[in-house]
Design a protein around this motif. Structure first.
Motif, PDB file in Angstrom:
ATOM      1  N   THR A 171      -3.523   4.979 -12.941  1.00 61.66           N
ATOM      2  CA  THR A 171      -4.697   4.982 -11.501  1.00 61.66           C
ATOM      3  C   THR A 171      -3.590   3.800 -10.863  1.00 61.66           C
ATOM      4  O   THR A 171      -3.349   2.799 -11.559  1.00 61.66           O
ATOM      5  N   PHE A 172      -3.623   3.798  -9.368  1.00 58.42           N
ATOM      6  CA  PHE A 172      -2.658   2.678  -8.937  1.00 58.42           C
ATOM      7  C   PHE A 172      -3.935   2.011  -7.168  1.00 58.42           C
ATOM      8  O   PHE A 172      -4.465   3.057  -6.970  1.00 58.42           O
ATOM      9  N   THR A 173      -3.935   0.635  -7.099  1.00 59.37           N
ATOM     10  CA  THR A 173      -4.295   0.205  -5.816  1.00 59.37           C
ATOM     11  C   THR A 173      -3.280  -0.427  -5.805  1.00 59.37           C
ATOM     12  O   THR A 173      -2.293  -1.205  -6.214  1.00 59.37           O
ATOM     13  N   ALA A 174      -3.795  -0.739  -4.182  1.00 59.61           N
ATOM     14  CA  ALA A 174      -3.051  -1.529  -3.655  1.00 59.61           C
ATOM     15  C   ALA A 174      -4.193  -2.895  -3.431  1.00 59.61           C
ATOM     16  O   ALA A 174      -4.633  -2.895  -3.346  1.00 59.61           O
ATOM     17  N   ALA A 175      -3.272  -4.499  -4.294  1.00 61.58           N
ATOM     18  CA  ALA A 175      -4.557  -5.257  -3.833  1.00 61.58           C
ATOM     19  C   ALA A 175      -3.647  -6.603  -4.762  1.00 61.58           C
ATOM     20  O   ALA A 175      -1.921  -6.390  -4.905  1.00 61.58           O
ATOM     21  N   ASP A 176      -3.811  -7.745  -4.756  1.00 68.36           N
ATOM     22  CA  ASP A 176      -2.784  -8.839  -4.350  1.00 68.36           C
ATOM     23  C   ASP A 176      -2.965  -9.525  -6.417  1.00 68.36           C
ATOM     24  O   ASP A 176      -4.082  -9.060  -6.626  1.00 68.36           O
ATOM     25  N   ALA A 177      -2.279  -9.689  -6.626  1.00 69.05           N
ATOM     26  CA  ALA A 177      -1.517  -9.970  -8.247  1.00 69.05           C
ATOM     27  C   ALA A 177      -3.137 -10.786  -9.211  1.00 69.05           C
ATOM     28  O   ALA A 177      -2.889 -10.627 -10.143  1.00 69.05           O
ATOM     29  N   LEU A 178      -3.209 -11.559  -8.283  1.00 72.80           N
ATOM     30  CA  LEU A 178      -3.956 -12.571  -8.362  1.00 72.80           C
ATOM     31  C   LEU A 178      -5.479 -12.969  -8.378  1.00 72.80           C
ATOM     32  O   LEU A 178      -6.106 -13.019  -9.044  1.00 72.80           O
ATOM     33  N   PRO A 211       0.752  -0.966  -0.539  1.00 73.28           N
ATOM     34  CA  PRO A 211      -0.285  -0.279  -0.168  1.00 73.28           C
ATOM     35  C   PRO A 211       0.684   0.896   0.574  1.00 73.28           C
ATOM     36  O   PRO A 211       0.561   2.137  -0.601  1.00 73.28           O
ATOM     37  N   ALA A 212       1.975   1.391   0.612  1.00 71.41           N
ATOM     38  CA  ALA A 212       2.725   2.888   0.295  1.00 71.41           C
ATOM     39  C   ALA A 212       3.669   2.966  -0.876  1.00 71.41           C
ATOM     40  O   ALA A 212       3.341   4.229  -1.216  1.00 71.41           O
ATOM     41  N   ILE A 213       3.780   1.719  -1.476  1.00 70.04           N
ATOM     42  CA  ILE A 213       4.457   2.205  -2.591  1.00 70.04           C
ATOM     43  C   ILE A 213       3.616   2.288  -3.433  1.00 70.04           C
ATOM     44  O   ILE A 213       3.431   3.502  -4.310  1.00 70.04           O
ATOM     45  N   ALA A 214       2.094   1.450  -3.854  1.00 64.79           N
ATOM     46  CA  ALA A 214       0.638   2.376  -4.699  1.00 64.79           C
ATOM     47  C   ALA A 214       0.201   4.192  -4.528  1.00 64.79           C
ATOM     48  O   ALA A 214       0.269   4.490  -4.890  1.00 64.79           O
ATOM     49  N   ALA A 215       0.765   4.484  -2.581  1.00 64.60           N
ATOM     50  CA  ALA A 215      -0.041   5.537  -2.435  1.00 64.60           C
ATOM     51  C   ALA A 215       1.037   6.294  -3.179  1.00 64.60           C
ATOM     52  O   ALA A 215       0.935   7.727  -3.749  1.00 64.60           O
ATOM     53  N   ARG A 216       2.419   6.427  -3.267  1.00 62.26           N
ATOM     54  CA  ARG A 216       3.751   7.155  -3.174  1.00 62.26           C
ATOM     55  C   ARG A 216       3.785   6.848  -5.200  1.00 62.26           C
ATOM     56  O   ARG A 216       3.861   8.622  -5.791  1.00 62.26           O
ATOM     57  N   ALA A 217       2.842   5.944  -5.411  1.00 62.79           N
ATOM     58  CA  ALA A 217       3.407   6.022  -7.315  1.00 62.79           C
ATOM     59  C   ALA A 217       1.915   7.169  -7.691  1.00 62.79           C
ATOM     60  O   ALA A 217       2.216   7.811  -8.558  1.00 62.79           O
ATOM     61  N   GLN A 218       0.960   7.031  -6.846  1.00 56.69           N
ATOM     62  CA  GLN A 218      -0.140   8.156  -7.190  1.00 56.69           C
ATOM     63  C   GLN A 218       0.659   9.925  -6.773  1.00 56.69           C
ATOM     64  O   GLN A 218      -0.180  10.012  -7.841  1.00 56.69           O
ATOM     65  N   GLU A 219       0.905   9.578  -5.690  1.00 51.11           N
ATOM     66  CA  GLU A 219       1.964  11.214  -5.524  1.00 51.11           C
ATOM     67  C   GLU A 219       2.640  11.481  -6.596  1.00 51.11           C
ATOM     68  O   GLU A 219       2.359  12.421  -7.222  1.00 51.11           O
ATOM     69  N   LEU A 220       3.457  10.401  -7.227  1.00 51.34           N
ATOM     70  CA  LEU A 220       4.391  11.061  -8.404  1.00 51.34           C
ATOM     71  C   LEU A 220       3.386  10.798  -9.879  1.00 51.34           C
ATOM     72  O   LEU A 220       3.992  11.870 -10.725  1.00 51.34           O
ATOM     73  N   THR A 221       2.724  10.451  -9.979  1.00 52.55           N
ATOM     74  CA  THR A 221       1.927  10.742 -11.401  1.00 52.55           C
ATOM     75  C   THR A 221       0.990  12.398 -11.139  1.00 52.55           C
ATOM     76  O   THR A 221       0.098  12.335 -10.763  1.00 52.55           O
ATOM     77  N   PRO A 222       1.068  12.702 -12.480  1.00 52.75           N
ATOM     78  CA  PRO A 222       0.281  14.018 -12.495  1.00 52.75           C
ATOM     79  C   PRO A 222      -0.827  13.804 -12.610  1.00 52.75           C
ATOM     80  O   PRO A 222      -1.570  12.386 -13.125  1.00 52.75           O
ATOM     81  N   ALA A 223      -1.762  14.720 -11.592  1.00 52.64           N
ATOM     82  CA  ALA A 223      -3.043  13.842 -11.643  1.00 52.64           C
ATOM     83  C   ALA A 223      -3.812  14.266 -13.405  1.00 52.64           C
ATOM     84  O   ALA A 223      -5.552  13.194 -13.563  1.00 52.64           O
ATOM     85  N   ALA A 224      -3.265  15.118 -14.434  1.00 53.17           N
ATOM     86  CA  ALA A 224      -4.195  14.556 -15.512  1.00 53.17           C
ATOM     87  C   ALA A 224      -3.872  13.474 -16.566  1.00 53.17           C
ATOM     88  O   ALA A 224      -4.171  13.184 -17.254  1.00 53.17           O
TER      89      ALA A 224
END
Length: 218
Positions: free
Chosen positions: A87-94, A70-83
């Motif tokens: 989208t990123f989510t914290a979830a199991d890959a399967l 969850p921490a890295i997924a949230a960081r990825a969203q922060e680093l991504t321009p709003a436009a």
């Protein structure tokens, strides 16, 4: 006789820690060359800090990144321009992939964290007709070829870190802060399993302790 190699290994570890670089990002340009110029939807599994997902967004109408941390997924969203259409989510890959199909699915340095055959089958199920799956993975060295590639990579790894950091010490990139673990499967086992799950897949050993897998859905 055994002290010198151990000392050399420790010295290399200290040098590499002072001059870190992202081995996975090294393959991002190669990944893009395997993909169409434009496509609708892409899924990046094990998206980490989102570097690859943002590159995919330059060609896709929509990109979704999934990471179990969850921490890295949230960081990825922060680093991504709003436009950006990402989208990123914290979830199991399967179990956390949305019930949808994708023109492109990428998975970099993640599949060795998953049940391998189940993961390939799951990715195939979510790939749209004509879609492309690209995996960059890690394997456990076993054969003479494996060990030769590993030996060649050691000085190249140090040199690349020195060049990329312009000879200066540097902190680890955000993309290198996600949890990791060593691979369990050998490359021959990966090839055998993949060819049963994805007939026609192309696999190749690469430098820097990686292999690549590409497959297109009929």
């Amino acid at each position: 006789m055994t002290t010198l190699p151990r000392r050399l290994l420790h010295a290399l570890d200290r040098f590499n820690a002072a001059h870190p670089w992202d081995h996975n990002a090294h393959y991002h340009r190669w990944i893009l060359r395997q993909l169409p110029g434009r496509f609708d939807k892409a899924l990046d599994i094990g998206s980490g800090s989102g570097d690859l997902a943002r590159l995919l967004a330059a060609r896709a109408k929509a990109v979704h990144g999934i990471d179990s941390d969850p921490a890295i997924a949230a960081r990825a969203q922060e680093l991504t321009p709003a436009a950006a259409p990402v989208t990123f989510t914290a979830a199991d890959a399967l179990t956390g992939i949305p019930a949808d199909s994708y023109d492109v699915i990428t998975c970099v340095a993640t599949i060795h964290h998953l049940p391998f055959t189940e993961a390939l089958t799951h990715f195939r199920r979510h790939l749209a007709p004509g879609g492309t799956l690209v995996v960059v993975g890690l394997w456990r060295a076993q054969t003479p070829v494996d060990h030769l590639l590993g030996t060649i990579a050691i000085p190249l790894n140090a040199a690349t870190g020195w060049i990329k950091n312009k000879g200066r010490t540097a902190p680890r990139p955000v993309s290198m802060t996600a949890p990791t673990r060593p691979p369990a499967m050998t490359f021959p086992d990966i090839v055998t399993t993949t060819r049963h799950a994805l007939p026609g897949a192309r696999l190749r050993r690469r430098l820097f302790w990686r292999y690549t897998l590409t497959w297109r859905q009929v």
